[in-house]
Design a protein around this motif. Structure first.
Motif, PDB file in Angstrom:
ATOM      1  N   ASN A 219      -7.885  28.086 104.307  1.00  0.00           N
ATOM      2  CA  ASN A 219      -8.274  27.141 103.417  1.00  0.00           C
ATOM      3  C   ASN A 219      -8.331  26.053 103.501  1.00  0.00           C
ATOM      4  O   ASN A 219      -8.286  25.761 105.528  1.00  0.00           O
ATOM      5  CB  ASN A 219      -5.931  27.653 103.667  1.00  0.00           C
TER       6      ASN A 219
ATOM      7  N   LYS B  91      -7.916  28.221  99.100  1.00  0.00           N
ATOM      8  CA  LYS B  91      -7.709  27.193  98.712  1.00  0.00           C
ATOM      9  C   LYS B  91      -8.142  25.850  98.918  1.00  0.00           C
ATOM     10  O   LYS B  91      -8.386  25.648 100.278  1.00  0.00           O
ATOM     11  CB  LYS B  91      -6.287  26.913  97.762  1.00  0.00           C
ATOM     12  N   ASN B  92      -8.589  25.012  98.349  1.00  0.00           N
ATOM     13  CA  ASN B  92      -8.348  23.606  99.113  1.00  0.00           C
ATOM     14  C   ASN B  92      -7.582  22.727  98.682  1.00  0.00           C
ATOM     15  O   ASN B  92      -6.796  22.799  97.249  1.00  0.00           O
ATOM     16  CB  ASN B  92      -9.937  22.750  98.356  1.00  0.00           C
ATOM     17  N   TYR B  93      -6.920  22.345  99.831  1.00  0.00           N
ATOM     18  CA  TYR B  93      -5.389  20.614  99.254  1.00  0.00           C
ATOM     19  C   TYR B  93      -5.719  19.540  99.932  1.00  0.00           C
ATOM     20  O   TYR B  93      -6.741  19.393 100.696  1.00  0.00           O
ATOM     21  CB  TYR B  93      -4.495  21.596 100.264  1.00  0.00           C
TER      22      TYR B  93
ATOM     23  N   ASP C 143      -2.679  21.085  95.891  1.00  0.00           N
ATOM     24  CA  ASP C 143      -3.885  22.206  95.746  1.00  0.00           C
ATOM     25  C   ASP C 143      -4.671  21.257  94.858  1.00  0.00           C
ATOM     26  O   ASP C 143      -4.897  20.964  93.522  1.00  0.00           O
ATOM     27  CB  ASP C 143      -3.791  23.443  94.577  1.00  0.00           C
TER      28      ASP C 143
ATOM     29  N   THR D 227      -8.040  23.026  94.094  1.00  0.00           N
ATOM     30  CA  THR D 227      -9.688  24.468  94.222  1.00  0.00           C
ATOM     31  C   THR D 227     -10.299  24.910  93.042  1.00  0.00           C
ATOM     32  O   THR D 227     -11.383  24.579  93.175  1.00  0.00           O
ATOM     33  CB  THR D 227      -8.615  25.695  94.098  1.00  0.00           C
ATOM     34  N   ASP D 228      -9.598  24.763  91.868  1.00  0.00           N
ATOM     35  CA  ASP D 228     -10.114  25.139  90.963  1.00  0.00           C
ATOM     36  C   ASP D 228     -10.478  23.867  89.787  1.00  0.00           C
ATOM     37  O   ASP D 228     -10.988  23.614  88.267  1.00  0.00           O
ATOM     38  CB  ASP D 228      -8.898  25.853  89.774  1.00  0.00           C
TER      39      ASP D 228
END
Length: 221
Positions: free
Chosen positions: A64, A101-103, A118, A120-121
């Motif tokens: 992450n 994920k990316n935060y 978040d 991520t998308d």
């Protein structure tokens, strides 16, 4: 103690490089614990090109990612660097971890500790990516609500006259009729600070998802 593994590297990095990141502040971040992580830093640096410096040396593609962005940076400064690291992870190939994920990191004033948002998308589109922007707009369903955010005090909604401040904007979204949720498309001024952006995102996250869904394509103008 559950944040100790992240807080210590952040303090050491800031001290050893003689640089400090001022994280954006929110009062109610949706996430408060992230495990198996690696950090990236976007510094506000008036001596660097475009006033921003990215350090991503500690990023491990299978983990992450916590992206620490100085709240003083504008979207014009920050988004190209964020796009750069997003592409690195999305194009990772065999080393990619689909569950990672990316935060964004933020200072949650409600608990006086770190919080995370978040992204991520999220796909960002700027004036430098005209073809991708056109393709993204073509995928958006005709039934949607567009919001143009010049500032948190000046938000224009596609089916309303005049403009709203953030509080009135959130109240308007919350009053949307059920049962079908509104697909909200964000058009964001490149002059918004990262603090403004995170304030907006946190407010939208609080909005009932059965009423409003935020489109993953976000357009910077």
């Amino acid at each position: 103690m559950k944040y100790l593994k992240f807080l210590i590297p952040l303090i050491v990095f800031a001290c050893s490089s003689d640089k400090v990141i001022l994280l954006p502040e929110v009062s109610n971040a949706p996430v408060h614990e992230v495990l198996d992580l690696s950090p990236a830093y976007l510094f506000y640096d008036t001596t660097a090109v475009n006033g921003v410096e990215l350090n991503r040396r500690n990023l491990i593609v299978s983990t992450n990612w916590l992206v620490n962005v100085d709240k003083r940076l504008t979207l014009k400064q920050a988004i190209p660097e964020i796009q750069f690291i997003q592409f690195k992870k999305r194009d990772a190939g065999m080393h990619k971890n689909e569950a990672a994920k990316n935060y964004y990191s933020c200072n949650d004033t409600g608990i006086k500790n770190l919080g995370f948002i978040d992204f991520t998308d999220v796909f960002y589109h700027t004036s430098d990516s005209a073809k991708a922007t056109i393709r993204a707009r073509e995928t958006i369903k005709s039934e949607h609500l567009a919001a143009k955010v010049d500032a948190l005090s000046r938000i224009t909604v596609s089916n309303l006259e005049g403009s709203l401040n953030l509080e009135d904007f959130i109240a308007y979204l919350s009053a949307q009729p059920l049962p079908k949720p509104t697909n909200l498309v964000l058009n964001l001024s490149e002059n918004l600070t990262f603090q403004d952006y995170i304030t907006l995102k946190a407010a939208l996250i609080e909005t009932d998802s059965t009423v409003v869904t935020v489109n993953p394509n976000e357009f910077i103008y």
